[in-house]
Scaffold this active site. Structure first.
Site, PDB file in Angstrom:
ATOM      1  CG  ASN A 197      -2.914  -8.994   4.805  1.00  0.00           C
ATOM      2  OD1 ASN A 197      -3.173 -10.122   4.395  1.00  0.00           O
ATOM      3  ND2 ASN A 197      -3.344  -7.898   4.219  1.00  0.00           N
ATOM      4  CB  THR A 198       3.322  -7.244   7.041  1.00  0.00           C
ATOM      5  OG1 THR A 198       2.537  -6.632   8.061  1.00  0.00           O
ATOM      6  CG2 THR A 198       4.439  -6.296   6.633  1.00  0.00           C
ATOM      7  CB  ALA A 242      -0.896  -0.297   4.776  1.00  0.00           C
ATOM      8  CB  VAL A 243       4.434  -0.376   4.714  1.00  0.00           C
ATOM      9  CG1 VAL A 243       5.814  -0.653   5.300  1.00  0.00           C
ATOM     10  CG2 VAL A 243       3.972  -1.566   3.876  1.00  0.00           C
ATOM     11  CB  VAL A 275      -5.594 -14.174  22.141  1.00  0.00           C
ATOM     12  CG1 VAL A 275      -6.120 -13.478  23.401  1.00  0.00           C
ATOM     13  CG2 VAL A 275      -4.082 -14.021  22.058  1.00  0.00           C
ATOM     14  CG  HIS A 315      -5.799  -3.908  -0.680  1.00  0.00           C
ATOM     15  ND1 HIS A 315      -4.905  -4.961  -0.662  1.00  0.00           N
ATOM     16  CD2 HIS A 315      -5.047  -2.789  -0.488  1.00  0.00           C
ATOM     17  CE1 HIS A 315      -3.671  -4.504  -0.494  1.00  0.00           C
ATOM     18  NE2 HIS A 315      -3.739  -3.184  -0.369  1.00  0.00           N
ATOM     19  CG  HIS A 316      -6.377  -1.286   4.364  1.00  0.00           C
ATOM     20  ND1 HIS A 316      -5.144  -1.731   4.778  1.00  0.00           N
ATOM     21  CD2 HIS A 316      -6.781  -0.384   5.293  1.00  0.00           C
ATOM     22  CE1 HIS A 316      -4.806  -1.114   5.900  1.00  0.00           C
ATOM     23  NE2 HIS A 316      -5.782  -0.292   6.232  1.00  0.00           N
ATOM     24  CB  ALA A 369       1.673  -3.526  13.607  1.00  0.00           C
ATOM     25  NE  ARG A 427      -2.439   0.971 -10.542  1.00  0.00           N
ATOM     26  CZ  ARG A 427      -3.120   1.431  -9.497  1.00  0.00           C
ATOM     27  NH1 ARG A 427      -3.792   2.575  -9.582  1.00  0.00           N
ATOM     28  NH2 ARG A 427      -3.138   0.765  -8.355  1.00  0.00           N
ATOM     29  NE  ARG A 463      -3.817   1.263  -3.005  1.00  0.00           N
ATOM     30  CZ  ARG A 463      -3.130   0.626  -2.058  1.00  0.00           C
ATOM     31  NH1 ARG A 463      -3.731   0.249  -0.945  1.00  0.00           N
ATOM     32  NH2 ARG A 463      -1.845   0.371  -2.226  1.00  0.00           N
ATOM     33  NE  ARG A 507      -4.012   0.573   3.220  1.00  0.00           N
ATOM     34  CZ  ARG A 507      -3.156   0.190   2.258  1.00  0.00           C
ATOM     35  NH1 ARG A 507      -2.100   0.918   1.971  1.00  0.00           N
ATOM     36  NH2 ARG A 507      -3.376  -0.918   1.575  1.00  0.00           N
ATOM     37  CG  HIS A 554      -5.316  -2.651  -4.661  1.00  0.00           C
ATOM     38  ND1 HIS A 554      -4.938  -2.714  -5.989  1.00  0.00           N
ATOM     39  CD2 HIS A 554      -4.296  -2.040  -4.003  1.00  0.00           C
ATOM     40  CE1 HIS A 554      -3.738  -2.181  -6.117  1.00  0.00           C
ATOM     41  NE2 HIS A 554      -3.320  -1.756  -4.931  1.00  0.00           N
TER      42      HIS A 554
END
Length: 925
Positions: A519-520, A904-905, A633, A859-860, A492, A735, A756, A899, A719
Site C-alpha cells: 500500500n506504500t 503512516a510513512v 504465508v 483509508h487506514h 515497512a 489542501r 481527517r 491517524r 479519508h
C-alpha cells in the site's frame, strides 16, 4: 594491442578537423552541476580521466537559457560567468589528447517548473508533453523565438571562448529544437510553424547562427554537429522521411556530423513496427550524395569491441559510447586490448572510478551497481519462456539467463503485437538487464504492462533457480534456512529487510501480490518528523514534544504513549536513514492536524509513495536479498514457545518451508477486506477504499494463530478526499498547499486542515455527501501530484471561476463570493468562518482554476496486533512471542483513534528499521 581494426582509423570532418579514431564518449547527464549550472571540480576530473585514448568527448548538454534545464544538476552556458568552469572541462579533455565538443540545448516543454523556480516552461506552442503529469508550457512569441535563436548563438560564442573544439546542437530527446520541428508540439500558424518547411526554420536558424559565431570567433576547423531523434511515436509526430528532409537541409548549410539519438545502434522503426530494418540501414540507402558527405555517429548498447565494429560495418562513421565509459574510465584501452567487458560497477569503487556522487545516485548508474561482496543467486543457464497477460494483451517472453545474470529478454514474434507495448518493452527490458533484476521502476503511463513483464521475468528466474537446484542434486521443495523472513514488501517490509541484511542477516522477502510496494506505493503526501536537518535548513522551528502532543490529540488520546514517544523520537533518525540510502525527502509541507510544516516529501514535490518504493527497491537490488512474489504465508511456524520460520505456498500451489529464527510481519492493514471492515464498523459498508487489493489483514490473522493480541480494531479511518469513480486518494498536500473545500452550493463548510475524521464527517453531513476541492495554478505548480490527477482525467479546469462553476453545475455567484472571502482570510491570515490556522499560503487568484469531486473512503486501519517499543509481537498477557516482530499498518496502538496524514510513512520507516535491527540481532545471537 589486438588485431588491426577500423576503430583506429582517423576521420577528417568536412570542415577539416581530424579525429584520431572512431570512438566518441557520448554526452550523458551527470547531474553534477551546482544549483546555478556552474561546473564542479569533480565534474572536471570525471571528464579528465575518461579522455585520452578515446578520440572525442562530447560533454553533456548545457542549457542556453535559465528556463532551459531539463533535469536537476544540469550545467549551463547561459551567461559569461559559466565560461571559466567550462574552460576547465575543455582543457582537461584536450590535455589528454581528445577532441572536446560541447552539446548545447534548451529543454522547452520538458522542463519541470520546480527546476526553474516554479515558473512556467516555454515551448513553440502551449501544448503539454504527452506524458503523465506534464505541465502546459507558455508559447513563445515571435519576438521571443528570435531572442531564443540569439541565445543559442551566445552559447556557441561562449563555447568557443571556453576552448572547445566544437559544439553539438541538441535537436533530439523531445527538447526545444525537436519541439519546433515536431507537428505534435508545434502547432503555430506563423512563419515558425505549420508546414514541414516552416517547422524546419527554427533548427536551421540555430545552425545558421552557430555558423556565424564560428566564422567570426573560431578557427576554421571548428566542429559543428547535430543530434537528432529519427522518429516520434506520437500522432502526429516526426516520421523518418521528415527527419531525412531536415537533415538534407542542415547538410546543405554545413555540418561536420549528425548524431543518431536511439537506445540501440541497430534499432528499427518505432512507428512502422512491421519493418525490422535497422534505421541506420534505411538512412544509408535513402540519403542524398550531399548528406552522405556528412559523417554519422551511432549510439546505444556499445560495450565491447565487437559492438563498435558491427556499428562501423553498418555504415556509422563514428560510434558513441555511453554507460560503458562511466563503468570503465579507460574503456577504449580495454577494448583495444580485446578485453570482454560486462556493464556493471563494483559498489565499492565509486571514488576509484572518479564517478561524481550525484551521478552515482542517478538511475542510469544506480542500476549498474552490483554489490560484489555477495555471491548472488544462481540460475540454470538457458532460455526460459513465460506468458505475459496485461488486460487484453497476451504475449510470450523469452528470458535468457547465465548462471548469475539475466542476459537477454525478447518478445516471441506476434502479428498482433501492440505498438505501445513494444515501446514499453524496450525501455523496461533495458532497465531489467542493467539492474539484473525484475524489480525496477515501471514505465510511466504503462504500469499494468510493466508489471506484467516484470512478473514474467520473475517467474523465469524462479523456474531457472528450481532447475539449478535439481541439476545440483538438490530438492527445490526442501526447507531453506534464513536468519530473517520478512512478510510483506511495502515500505515497512523493505526497510526492515535492508536493515536486517546490513546487520549481517540472510534475508528473504515474501509477497503475496505479483508486485513489490504494497500500500506504500499509493502514499501521496509525505513523512512527518520534527527537529530534522531539513526543517533547520528552511528555518522551520519545531519540537518533538509539539509533534507528540498534536499526534496524541489527533488520535483522540487513544495512542499508546510508549509507542508514540518512540515514534516521535526516532522520526528524524529515520529521515536521515532514508537520505543515507539515497532517498532524500527534503521538501516540506503540512497536513491536517499539524500546526507546523513537518511533512517531508521529495524535492520535486511528487507523491512520496512511488519515490520511496523506487529508492528502497534499488537498495534491495544491491543486496543479496531474495524476493518471492505471488507467494503466500500459510502459517508462521511455532515450536517450543518460539517462532521457527514460515510455511509458504507459491502461485503454482507448491509448498515450501523457510526456516528462520525471526519473522517480521509487515503485511499492512485490512481496509480492502470489506467483511473485516464491516465486522468492526458496520456503518462503513459500501464505502470505497483507497487501499490496494492486498490489504486484507492476512498478517493480523497469521499472528493471531500463534497467540498475538490485538488493539483498537474498531478504529478505522476514512479519508475525506477520495475520487469516487477510481477510489484514487487526492493528496492532503493539495489542501496543505492552500486549496479549499466547497459544497455543491459553492460554499465552504469546515476547516479544511482539521483532522481527517472531522473533515470526513462534515462531508458526509452535506446533502450530496460529497464536496469539491478547489485550487488554482499556483497550487498546481507546487504539487506534482496535481498534474498526475489531471493526467488521470478526473480534474475539471477552466480559465475563470465563473467558467469552472458552470462546468461543475455550481452557482457562479456563490463560488465567486466564497473565493473572495477565502482570499480575504488568506490576506489577513485569519479564517473568520472556520478558524483555519495553517496552509493559508496565498490567495486563489491565478487561473486556470481546478476542481475535483471528492467524498470519503476507507483509508487506514489504526487497529492491529500489539507490539512493544522493540517491535516484538505481544500475546494477550502482554508477553513477548519470541521471534515474532511486526511493523507498519499491521500494528495497532500507535495512531489511536485517528491517524494524522504523513504519520503512516513515518510509522513504516521508523518501526521497519527497528524491526529489521532487532530481528537480525535476535537471529544472529
Amino acid at each position: 594491442m589486438g588485431t588491426i581494426t577500423p576503430i583506429l582509423n582517423p576521420l577528417t570532418l568536412p570542415d577539416g578537423a581530424v579525429l584520431k579514431n572512431r570512438l566518441v564518449m557520448a554526452p550523458m547527464t551527470t547531474c553534477t552541476g551546482f544549483y546555478d549550472g556552474t561546473v564542479t571540480s569533480e565534474l572536471v576530473e570525471y571528464y579528465r580521466v575518461r579522455a585520452g585514448s578515446i578520440g572525442t568527448v562530447i560533454v553533456e548538454c548545457c542549457y542556453i537559457d535559465n528556463k532551459g534545464p531539463a533535469f536537476p544538476g544540469a550545467i549551463a552556458i547561459d551567461s559569461d560567468n559559466k565560461i571559466p568552469g567550462l574552460a576547465k572541462i575543455a582543457d582537461a579533455i584536450k590535455s589528454r589528447g581528445s577532441k572536446a565538443i560541447l552539446q548545447i540545448y534548451h529543454g522547452g516543454r520538458m522542463v519541470e517548473p520546480a527546476l526553474i523556480g516554479g515558473k512556467t516552461p516555454v515551448a513553440p506552442s502551449a501544448i503539454a508533453a504527452p506524458r503523465e503529469g506534464a505541465t502546459t508550457p507558455q508559447a513563445l512569441s515571435a519576438e521571443e523565438v528570435d531572442v531564443m535563436i540569439t541565445k543559442f548563438g551566445d552559447a556557441v560564442n561562449r563555447a568557443i571562448k571556453a576552448g572547445f573544439d566544437g559544439v553539438e546542437i541538441h535537436g533530439a530527446n523531445t527538447y526545444l529544437i525537436q519541439q519546433f520541428y515536431s507537428p505534435n508540439s508545434n502547432q503555430r500558424d506563423d512563419k515558425w510553424g505549420g508546414s514541414r518547411e516552416k517547422r524546419a526554420r527554427f533548427p536551421l536558424a540555430v545552425l545558421e547562427i552557430t555558423h556565424q559565431m564560428a566564422d567570426r570567433f573560431a578557427h576554421d576547423s571548428f566542429i559543428i554537429g547535430y543530434r537528432f531523434s529519427p522518429e516520434e511515436i506520437e500522432v502526429p509526430g516526426i516520421h523518418f522521411d521528415d527527419t531525412l528532409y531536415l537533415l538534407e537541409k542542415l547538410a546543405a548549410r554545413g555540418l561536420d556530423y549528425v548524431h543518431f539519438s536511439v537506445g540501440s545502434l541497430l534499432r528499427p522503426s518505432i512507428v512502422d513496427t512491421q519493418d525490422p530494418t535497422p534505421l541506420i540501414d534505411k538512412y544509408i540507402a535513402m540519403r542524398s550524395p550531399e548528406l552522405a558527405k556528412v559523417p554519422v555517429i551511432g549510439v546505444g548498447g556499445v560495450v565491447n569491441k565487437a559492438d563498435v565494429e558491427t556499428a562501423l560495418a553498418h555504415g556509422y562513421d563514428l560510434v558513441a559510447i555511453g554507460k560503458a565509459c562511466i563503468a570503465y574510465p579507460d574503456w577504449a584501452d580495454r577494448i583495444l586490448n580485446d578485453e570482454q567487458l560486462e556493464l556493471f560497477i563494483d559498489s565499492t569503487r565509486r571514488e576509484a572510478l572518479t564517478i561524481p556522487e550525484p551521478l552515482w545516485r542517478f538511475s542510469l548508474v544506480d542500476a549498474m551497481i552490483r554489490d560484489m561482496s555477495s555471491s548472488g543467486r544462481k540460475y540454470k543457464a538457458g532460455v526460459f519462456q513465460e506468458k505475459v497477460e496485461a488486460e487484453a494483451l497476451k504475449l510470450k517472453i523469452n528470458v535468457t539467463l547465465d548462471t548469475d545474470r539475466i542476459t537477454d529478454i525478447s518478445l516471441v514474434p506476434d502479428d498482433t503485437l501492440d505498438v505501445d507495448f513494444s515501446a514499453t518493452f524496450e525501455s523496461l527490458r533495458s532497465r531489467i538487464l542493467v539492474a539484473n533484476s525484475p524489480h525496477v521502476d515501471a514505465i510511466t503511463g504503462a504500469t499494468t504492462q510493466s508489471e506484467a513483464l516484470k512478473k514474467a521475468v520473475s517467474r523465469a528466474l524462479a523456474t531457472s533457480s528450481k532447475e539449478h537446484v535439481i541439476d545440483e542434486g538438490g530438492n527445490p521443495s526442501a526447507p531453506v534456512v534464513y536468519d530473517v523472513v520478512v512478510v510483506g514488501s511495502g515500505g515497512a517490509g523493505l526497510a526492515a529487510a535492508i536493515q536486517a541484511c546490513d546487520e549481517g542477516a540472510r534475508v528473504a522477502i515474501i509477497e503475496k501480490m505479483p508486485t513489490i510496494g504494497g500500500n506504500t506505493i499509493k502514499a501521496s503526501v509525505g513523512m512527518n518528523a520534527a527537529e530534522t536537518r531539513f526543517q533547520a535548513l528552511k528555518g522551520i522551528k519545531d519540537s518533538k514534544d509539539l509533534f507528540y502532543d498534536e499526534t496524541l490529540k489527533g488520535g483522540k488520546f487513544k495512542n499508546n504513549p510508549q509507542l508514540l514517544r518512540e515514534f516521535v523520537n526516532l522520526a528524524p533518525e529515520a529521515i536521515e536513514w532514508l537520505a543515507s540510502h539515497g532517498i532524500e525527502l527534503n521538501d516540506i509541507t503540512i497536513t491536517g492536524g499539524m500546526s507546523i510544516d513537518r511533512t517531508h516529501r521529495p524535492a520535486d514535490r511528487s507523491a512520496v509513495g512511488g519515490f520511496l518504493i523506487s529508492g528502497l527497491v534499488k537498495n534491495i537490488n544491491t543486496r543479496n536479498i531474495e524476493v518471492l512474489l505471488e507467494t503466500s504465508v500459510a502459517d508462521i511456524l511455532f515450536e517450543n514457545g518460539a517462532v521457527t520460520g514460515v510455511k509458504v505456498v507459491d502461485e503454482y500451489n507448491d509448498t515450501r518451508i523457510l526456516n528462520a529464527k525471526s519473522v517480521i510481519v509487515a503485511t499492512g492493514g485490512f481496509s480492502a477486506n470489506r467483511e473485516m471492515v464491516v465486522k468492526y464498523r458496520p456503518e462503513l459498508d459500501g464505502f470505497v477504499t483507497t487501499n490496494h487489493k492486498g490489504a486484507t489483514g492476512s498478517g493480523i490473522a497469521m499472528l493471531q494463530k500463534i497467540g498475538a493480541d490485538t488493539v483498537d480494531m474498531g478504529e478505522i479511518q476514512i479519508h475525506p478526499t477520495v475520487e469516487q469513480t477510481t477510489s484514487y486518494l487526492i493528496s492532503e498536500s493539495i489542501r496543505g498547499g492552500g486549496a479549499m473545500l466547497v459544497s455543491q452550493a459553492g460554499q465552504r463548510f469546515f476547516n479544511e486542515m482539521e483532522t481527517r475524521d472531522k473533515v470526513s464527517a462534515q462531508i458526509i453531513a452535506l446533502p450530496e455527501k460529497s464536496a469539491w476541492i478547489i485550487f488554482d495554478e499556483q497550487i498546481r505548480l507546487n504539487n506534482k501530484a496535481a498534474d498526475e490527477y489531471i493526467g488521470r482525467g478526473f480534474v475539471i479546469s477552466a480559465a475563470t471561476p465563473e467558467e469552472l462553476a458552470a462546468k461543475i453545475n455550481m452557482d457562479p455567484t456563490a463560488l465567486q463570493h466564497t473565493l473572495e472571502r477565502f482570499n480575504q482570510f488568506v490576506e489577513q491570515q485569519n479564517d473568520e468562518d472556520f478558524g483555519r490556522k495553517t496552509a493559508l499560503r496565498h490567495p486563489l487568484n491565478q487561473g486556470p482554476y481546478y476542481a475535483i469531486r471528492i467524498a470519503p473512503g476507507v483509508h487506514h486501519t489504526m487497529g492491529g496486533v500489539t507490539i512493544n517499543v522493540d517491535t516484538s509481537v505481544l500475546d494477550s498477557q502482554k508477553q513477548i512471542i519470541p521471534g515474532a516482530w511486526a511493523a507498519g499498518e499491521v500494528v495497532g496502538g500507535i495512531h489511536g483513534a485517528n491517524r494524522i496524514g504523513g504519520n503512516a510513512v513515518a510509522d513504516i520507516i521508523i518501526f521497519g528499521i527497528k524491526a529489521g535491527h532487532n530481528a537480525a540481532v535476535h537471529a544472529l545471537s
